[in-house]
Write an enzyme that holds these catalytic residues in place. Sequence first.
Site, PDB file in Angstrom:
ATOM      1  N   GLY A  26     -61.832   9.493  -3.443  1.00  0.00           N
ATOM      2  CA  GLY A  26     -61.126  10.083  -4.485  1.00  0.00           C
ATOM      3  C   GLY A  26     -60.663   8.855  -5.964  1.00  0.00           C
ATOM      4  O   GLY A  26     -59.974   7.612  -4.703  1.00  0.00           O
ATOM      5  N   ARG A  93     -74.890  12.413   5.788  1.00  0.00           N
ATOM      6  CA  ARG A  93     -74.874  14.187   5.504  1.00  0.00           C
ATOM      7  C   ARG A  93     -74.892  14.644   3.927  1.00  0.00           C
ATOM      8  O   ARG A  93     -74.033  14.779   3.615  1.00  0.00           O
ATOM      9  CB  ARG A  93     -73.629  14.524   6.343  1.00  0.00           C
ATOM     10  CG  ARG A  93     -73.000  14.779   7.731  1.00  0.00           C
ATOM     11  CD  ARG A  93     -72.233  15.444   7.967  1.00  0.00           C
ATOM     12  NE  ARG A  93     -71.785  16.752   7.599  1.00  0.00           N
ATOM     13  CZ  ARG A  93     -72.474  17.732   8.016  1.00  0.00           C
ATOM     14  NH1 ARG A  93     -73.160  17.775   8.611  1.00  0.00           N
ATOM     15  NH2 ARG A  93     -72.497  19.028   7.129  1.00  0.00           N
ATOM     16  N   ASP A 131     -60.531   7.151   4.315  1.00  0.00           N
ATOM     17  CA  ASP A 131     -61.130   7.034   5.716  1.00  0.00           C
ATOM     18  C   ASP A 131     -62.635   7.345   6.184  1.00  0.00           C
ATOM     19  O   ASP A 131     -63.124   7.394   6.490  1.00  0.00           O
ATOM     20  CB  ASP A 131     -59.991   8.007   6.253  1.00  0.00           C
ATOM     21  CG  ASP A 131     -59.924   9.547   5.867  1.00  0.00           C
ATOM     22  OD1 ASP A 131     -60.214   9.547   4.756  1.00  0.00           O
ATOM     23  OD2 ASP A 131     -59.130  10.439   6.807  1.00  0.00           O
ATOM     24  N   THR A 153     -55.550   5.012  -0.866  1.00  0.00           N
ATOM     25  CA  THR A 153     -55.213   6.056  -1.082  1.00  0.00           C
ATOM     26  C   THR A 153     -54.080   6.126  -1.586  1.00  0.00           C
ATOM     27  O   THR A 153     -52.784   6.005  -1.126  1.00  0.00           O
ATOM     28  CB  THR A 153     -55.528   7.794  -0.158  1.00  0.00           C
ATOM     29  OG1 THR A 153     -55.092   8.387  -0.130  1.00  0.00           O
ATOM     30  CG2 THR A 153     -54.781   6.928   0.954  1.00  0.00           C
ATOM     31  N   ASP A 155     -52.470   8.847  -0.923  1.00  0.00           N
ATOM     32  CA  ASP A 155     -51.617   9.667   0.379  1.00  0.00           C
ATOM     33  C   ASP A 155     -50.796   9.129   1.501  1.00  0.00           C
ATOM     34  O   ASP A 155     -50.191   9.406   2.200  1.00  0.00           O
ATOM     35  CB  ASP A 155     -52.626  10.443   1.172  1.00  0.00           C
ATOM     36  CG  ASP A 155     -52.968  11.681   0.330  1.00  0.00           C
ATOM     37  OD1 ASP A 155     -52.656  11.663  -1.040  1.00  0.00           O
ATOM     38  OD2 ASP A 155     -54.706  11.150   0.482  1.00  0.00           O
ATOM     39  N   ASP A 157     -51.880   7.173   3.873  1.00  0.00           N
ATOM     40  CA  ASP A 157     -51.726   8.179   5.439  1.00  0.00           C
ATOM     41  C   ASP A 157     -53.258   7.560   6.133  1.00  0.00           C
ATOM     42  O   ASP A 157     -53.701   8.153   6.979  1.00  0.00           O
ATOM     43  CB  ASP A 157     -52.648  10.090   5.238  1.00  0.00           C
ATOM     44  CG  ASP A 157     -53.869   9.994   4.252  1.00  0.00           C
ATOM     45  OD1 ASP A 157     -54.158   9.440   3.920  1.00  0.00           O
ATOM     46  OD2 ASP A 157     -54.288  10.806   4.378  1.00  0.00           O
ATOM     47  N   ARG A 199     -52.064  15.473   0.625  1.00  0.00           N
ATOM     48  CA  ARG A 199     -52.874  16.068   2.126  1.00  0.00           C
ATOM     49  C   ARG A 199     -52.163  16.261   3.210  1.00  0.00           C
ATOM     50  O   ARG A 199     -51.372  16.455   2.863  1.00  0.00           O
ATOM     51  CB  ARG A 199     -54.066  14.725   2.096  1.00  0.00           C
ATOM     52  CG  ARG A 199     -55.636  15.039   1.779  1.00  0.00           C
ATOM     53  CD  ARG A 199     -56.528  14.325   2.434  1.00  0.00           C
ATOM     54  NE  ARG A 199     -56.387  13.306   2.953  1.00  0.00           N
ATOM     55  CZ  ARG A 199     -57.275  12.463   3.478  1.00  0.00           C
ATOM     56  NH1 ARG A 199     -59.154  13.139   3.681  1.00  0.00           N
ATOM     57  NH2 ARG A 199     -57.084  11.378   3.864  1.00  0.00           N
TER      58      ARG A 199
HETATM   59  O1  F6P Z   1     -56.427  11.967  -1.065  1.00  0.00           O
HETATM   60  C1  F6P Z   1     -56.314  11.332  -2.675  1.00  0.00           C
HETATM   61  C2  F6P Z   1     -56.102  13.002  -2.723  1.00  0.00           C
HETATM   62  O2  F6P Z   1     -55.511  12.843  -4.785  1.00  0.00           O
HETATM   63  C3  F6P Z   1     -55.190  13.770  -2.318  1.00  0.00           C
HETATM   64  O3  F6P Z   1     -54.116  13.352  -2.142  1.00  0.00           O
HETATM   65  C4  F6P Z   1     -55.387  15.624  -2.848  1.00  0.00           C
HETATM   66  O4  F6P Z   1     -55.158  16.400  -1.845  1.00  0.00           O
HETATM   67  C5  F6P Z   1     -57.205  15.601  -2.958  1.00  0.00           C
HETATM   68  O5  F6P Z   1     -57.184  13.728  -2.719  1.00  0.00           O
HETATM   69  C6  F6P Z   1     -57.721  15.992  -4.462  1.00  0.00           C
HETATM   70  O6  F6P Z   1     -58.765  15.349  -4.071  1.00  0.00           O
HETATM   71  P1  F6P Z   1     -59.834  15.936  -5.084  1.00  0.00           P
HETATM   72  O7  F6P Z   1     -59.801  15.243  -6.203  1.00  0.00           O
HETATM   73  O8  F6P Z   1     -61.163  16.319  -4.964  1.00  0.00           O
HETATM   74  O9  F6P Z   1     -59.189  17.527  -6.217  1.00  0.00           O
END
Ligand code: F6P
Length: 380
Positions: A26, A93, A131, A153, A155, A157, A199
């Site tokens: 992302g 994958r 990750d 990220t 997050d 995390d 997340r």
């Molecule tokens: O990991 C970053 C993040 O924005 C998370 O906080 C969220 O859960 C996820 O990506 C959303 O992913 P997407 O952009 O695929 O909807």
Amino acid sequence: MSSSTLPASTPISPPIRRIGVLTGGGDCPGLNAVIRAVTTDAIFNGIHVTGFLDGFLGLIHDRSRPLTLDDVRSIITEGGTILGTSNKANPRRFITGKDAAGNPVIVDKTADCVETYRRHRLDALVVIGGDGTMSSAATLLPLGVNVVGVPKTIDNDIEGTELTFGFLTAVSIAAEALDRVRTTAASHERAMVVEVMGRNAGWIALHAGLASGVDVILVPEIGFDLPSIAADLRRRVAAGQSSFVICVAEGAAPAGGKQIVARTDVASFDPIRLGGVGKFVADEIERLTGIESRHVVLGHTQRGGTPAAADRVLATELGWQAMSLLKEGRFGRMVAIQRGRMADVPIDSVANKQRRIPADHPLLAVARSVYVTFGEPQQG
Ligand code: F6P
């Protein structure tokens, strides 16, 4: 200043002449700042830079563009990534389509990535990602791809680093949103529930909630109990409070219960997309307390727009650190921040791990000291 008047940074060891760079997973504020740092440092050291497009898709399908100083000169303030990204491009994958029964057809595209790396005569590859991206990069290392990772990220995390760029921007955006709902909550004597991303980690909720002075913060690391939250709000009402702000991490769940999943994306490294707990909590608060409640989901606003200044600085530092590792021939490492200083860890050490809020984290105690509650079940 023209490029010829700028000083070169650390001397390089001769083998590094051509590098690739990609952004995977992302997007996140600060990606462009890393691309700029890597590209600028490389070019001043005589290294050619190829930017691969849309994360590992660019390596799989050999889609790239050369990066010049002009390309990166003014991108430090831009959100997103000039290279594009994908969270559906795990080389090991890779989903090419669906079979007759509607099941995904999964193919190993690792060899294509190695082939592209060789075709471009690269000496190293800088991968900027989360990750999932780091774990994909780790699989290329034994195949002769000299990877160096830069964690990203919102997050915050990623295992092995205490801070990722993008996080502070997301926290600022979330804190501003919490500040804004406070005035409307006060006008209407309501509870406003704001769902933030993160997340399975509650870092954004904890920091933004604390920054905005909210009443309740719900994080995935602490299972919540709705009757306890209701009792807490009633106590606040008895003390004269008439409006409430609650910050809920998307991964928060009732104690012993399940997270709310908004969708699944089988092609993605992490297929679960969380979402919906904000509405659930707002509805339940209204039902249990009679306090009129509304919810707001901040979603991708937290990932968009210009990075905070601190994230631009951090991203630039990490890009520089990645180039330093690369010049020293220290491949298979991910740059990191540990105890406030730049460090590096094995790139495969972060795969399939998430850094969550530990139960003894000092900020939890700090938050409790300013009468933030976390919705834990009440004792006794
Ligand atoms: O990991 C970053 C993040 O924005 C998370 O906080 C969220 O859960 C996820 O990506 C959303 O992913 P997407 O952009 O695929 O909807």
